[in-house]
Design an enzyme around this catalytic site. Structure first.
Site, PDB file in Angstrom:
ATOM      1  N   TYR A  48       0.823  -1.220   0.000  1.00  0.00           N
ATOM      2  CA  TYR A  48       0.000   0.000   0.000  1.00  0.00           C
ATOM      3  C   TYR A  48       0.856   1.269   0.000  1.00  0.00           C
ATOM      4  CZ  TYR A  48      -3.952  -3.062   1.112  1.00  0.00           C
ATOM      5  OH  TYR A  48      -4.906  -4.042   1.088  1.00  0.00           O
ATOM      6  N   LYS A  62       3.622 -15.318   1.712  1.00  0.00           N
ATOM      7  CA  LYS A  62       3.612 -16.192   0.523  1.00  0.00           C
ATOM      8  C   LYS A  62       5.064 -16.362   0.073  1.00  0.00           C
ATOM      9  CE  LYS A  62       0.498 -16.975  -2.247  1.00  0.00           C
ATOM     10  NZ  LYS A  62      -0.137 -18.284  -2.604  1.00  0.00           N
ATOM     11  N   ASP A  73      -2.848 -17.996   1.548  1.00  0.00           N
ATOM     12  CA  ASP A  73      -4.060 -18.624   0.994  1.00  0.00           C
ATOM     13  C   ASP A  73      -4.508 -19.786   1.878  1.00  0.00           C
ATOM     14  OD1 ASP A  73      -1.651 -19.774   0.212  1.00  0.00           O
ATOM     15  OD2 ASP A  73      -2.400 -20.527  -1.703  1.00  0.00           O
ATOM     16  N   ASP A 114      -5.031  -7.120   5.880  1.00  0.00           N
ATOM     17  CA  ASP A 114      -6.263  -6.399   5.557  1.00  0.00           C
ATOM     18  C   ASP A 114      -7.390  -7.406   5.318  1.00  0.00           C
ATOM     19  OD1 ASP A 114      -8.010  -4.445   4.820  1.00  0.00           O
ATOM     20  OD2 ASP A 114      -6.929  -3.803   3.021  1.00  0.00           O
ATOM     21  N   ASP A 121     -10.440  -9.039   8.192  1.00  0.00           N
ATOM     22  CA  ASP A 121     -11.879  -8.917   7.902  1.00  0.00           C
ATOM     23  C   ASP A 121     -12.552 -10.287   7.892  1.00  0.00           C
ATOM     24  OD1 ASP A 121     -11.930  -6.212   7.774  1.00  0.00           O
ATOM     25  OD2 ASP A 121     -12.718  -6.085   5.731  1.00  0.00           O
TER      26      ASP A 121
END
Ligand code: NAD
Length: 370
Positions: A143, A194, A227, A251, A255
């Protein structure tokens, strides 16, 4: 009476002031019943600050935030301010606080209260007793990485670029928060990245291992690909204690974890900076929910996310663990009695307003403290 420290309250917009009012009442309760006082300042942020001061966060408010032991933040935003430029939007006030206070670690607990086990979309057997903490790196990663932007590459084609970038220091400081926190909970950290497809993920994993080897061998450390973690969170979320991950994966995973609990009106969060010479961290506490303009001004919002955010401040900024426990236990007990704000209403339960929910929680705190 002892002064525990200083608080800056920033109620913001929409339901922010309504739920912050209930925090004020709990602060008064702490003074009255426990002899714990706070030096309190209140300020404007978001749309309220735009209207009164022409900016989403005035410099004077920013200075107060830097000086406070903890900032307690409500929520910002609303239709009235939606057409404004990016720097003049209500959210810019929150982003400025995060950036200038260098709040690099975002703590999001996902706790399923027994009384609300049916509110989750997952089967009760999967989420009953869930109590995990996601720590998301908040000021680095894709970001913020450079280069970024959209460029014209000719022949009617464009290219969009964002850069995922982390340094050793950035990884260590957030991993350190995770290890320290795990020591006070279930003593387990799962580091998520990852590394199979991203160099920044490989570095993340190697640096977490190096720090663990050097300083935190007493904490159980595991690693998971992002994942796989997304899958495990819905398959068997109770395997986790503390998850630490980067800004982008955090992020999404935070959630996802939040939704395991069923209601946005129940979820607190904390954002922490680096410790200073005295070990004190800059800190901002806020509910996960927004300003909920659709229900603002009607005394029907759920104040629990805001109250539990204050509970996190008691715990992490002031070491008032007994008081934080008291508040959390009171919330649990009140939910067990069947008291519900509209957002968590279930058949056969008693519907109540924002202020009545807070009244009932404080009466329960009276009982528990007696
Ligand atoms: P929201 O979280 O404000 O509301 C989503 C839904 O959940 C709404 O139906 C709302 O009524 C309900 N809800 C939220 N909190 C509740 C509570 N405590 N009790 C009962 N019901 C609750 O998200 P949104 O609708 O996407 O955004 C509304 C405004 O809030 C927008 O301006 C958005 O930009 C802003 N926002 C601010 C923050 C923040 O301040 N950190 C975060 C998210 C959204």
């Amino acid at each position: 009476m002892s002064v525990a420290g200083s608080l800056l309250l920033l109620p913001g917009d929409g339901i922010g002031p309504e739920v912050m009012r209930q925090v004020r009442r709990v602060i008064d309760w702490m003074a009255r019943r426990r002899g714990i006082e706070f030096a309190i300042e209140e300020g404007l942020v978001g749309g309220a600050a735009i209207d009164a001061q022409g900016t989403p966060l005035a410099d004077a408010t920013m200075e107060k935030a830097q000086a406070a032991d903890a900032v307690i933040f409500g929520a910002v935003g609303g239709a009235k301010w939606e057409g404004l430029g990016f720097d003049m939007r209500p959210e810019a006030g929150l982003l400025r606080l995060r950036k200038e206070m260098d709040l690099f670690a975002n703590l999001r607990p996902a706790v399923v209260f027994d009384a609300l086990v049916d509110a989750s979309t997952l089967k009760p057997d999967v989420v009953r007793g869930l109590d995990l903490m996601i720590i998301r790196e908040l000021t680095g990663g894709v970001y913020f990485g450079e280069p970024r932007g959209i460029s014209d590459i000719g022949k009617g084609q464009r290219r969009g670029i964002n850069t995922q970038v982390y340094t050793t220091a950035e990884i260590h400081r957030v991993a350190r928060v995770a290890f320290e926190l795990a020591r006070k909970r279930g003593n387990k950290v799962c580091s998520v990245e990852k590394h199979n497809v991203m160099e920044s993920g490989l570095l993340w994993k190697e640096e977490v291992i190096a720090l663990h080897q050097k300083e935190y061998q007493d904490v159980e450390l595991s690693h998971m690909l992002a994942d796989a973690c997304a899958m495990q969170l819905v398959r068997n979320p109770r395997q986790f204690d503390v998850i630490v991950t980067d800004n982008l994966f955090g992020d999404m995973l935070s959630d996802e974890a939040a939704m395991l609990t069923g209601s946005i009106g129940m979820l607190p969060s904390a954002s922490l900076g680096a410790p200073d010479a005295n070990g004190k961290r800059k800190a901002l506490y806020e509910p996960v929910h927004g300003s909920a303009p659709d229900i603002a001004g009607r005394d029907i919002a759920n104040p629990i996310a805001m109250l539990l955010s204050f509970g996190m401040a008691l715990r992490w900024s002031f070491d008032l663990h007994a008081e934080a426990d008291l508040l959390e236990r009171a919330v649990q007990n009140v939910l067990k009695t069947g008291m519900r704000t509209a957002d968590i209403m279930q058949p056969g339960m008693a519907r109540c307003s924002t202020s009545v929910m807070a009244d009932t929680i404080m009466r329960e705190m009276d009982k528990l403290a007696a």
